[in-house]
Design a protein around this motif. Sequence first.
Motif: not given
Length: 275
Positions: A266-275
């Motif tokens: 989930e943390a990785r998904a949030l980082l991907s969304k913010a990128a």
Amino acid sequence: MSESIPRHSTRPDARLTRRSLVAAAGVLAAVGPVAASKALAFSSSKAPKFNWTGGENCQTKCALCFLRGTRLLTPDGEVAIEALKIGDVVTTHGGETRAVRWIGRIEISRAEGWDRDVLPVRISKDALGRGVPQRDLYVSRAHMLYLNGVLVPVADLINGATIAIVSPDVETLQYFHIELGSHDVVVAEGAPCESLLATPTSLKAFDNHTEYEAFCGHLPPLDARPYAPIAAYNGGRGELKSRLRSALAPVVDIRRPLDVVRDNIEARALLSKAA
């Protein structure tokens, strides 16, 4: 070798607490106050109980496998699962080669009705780590991934973003699974996924289940052993406990393997969304 999910995430912080409490509130609304009160009465000293039943409790037709088009690693490169034949060899996550002993097939037409038990889950490219999977991977909810030493049902990792239920623009869903003689981990689109854990009950999910005994000479044992411990929610109360452990992690980290795996994804998904 593609990067896998780190066994330990970065130090838990307030963002994990907020995210976990929001998720816990959603679970609470779904399971109700009585179930929630039972879930709150847990002890961090209790060992996790692995009781995943795969698709064996489905009330309708279930899918337990890879969607048509999924590519599995073999000594000769990647091969679409529908092109594999009994006797072909695949490469396991551990680098060994094993022969395909049986191939299960399931077809479910749109006219039969598609619910969450049969619709595929898309695991987006890089959802589990850099290059894991290498391309979007489509599997059933009941399928398990091998992550950080445990087998985790895909259903328990759905986040609506990088891992999400999808409805393909086709009239018939075609699923395939391979049995290797014992439970193992194969490489599908670069991700570690389970082979078929064959039991008399799980076989019934397949349209061609009657072929199994003819090809293998016997029915599978009732007590087939999984490749690794299975880490699953086993229902809403289990998920609520998991979310509460994650919410407490910045203060005292008592998370279990599934909690850590999910939190990292989930943390990785949030980082991907913010990128």
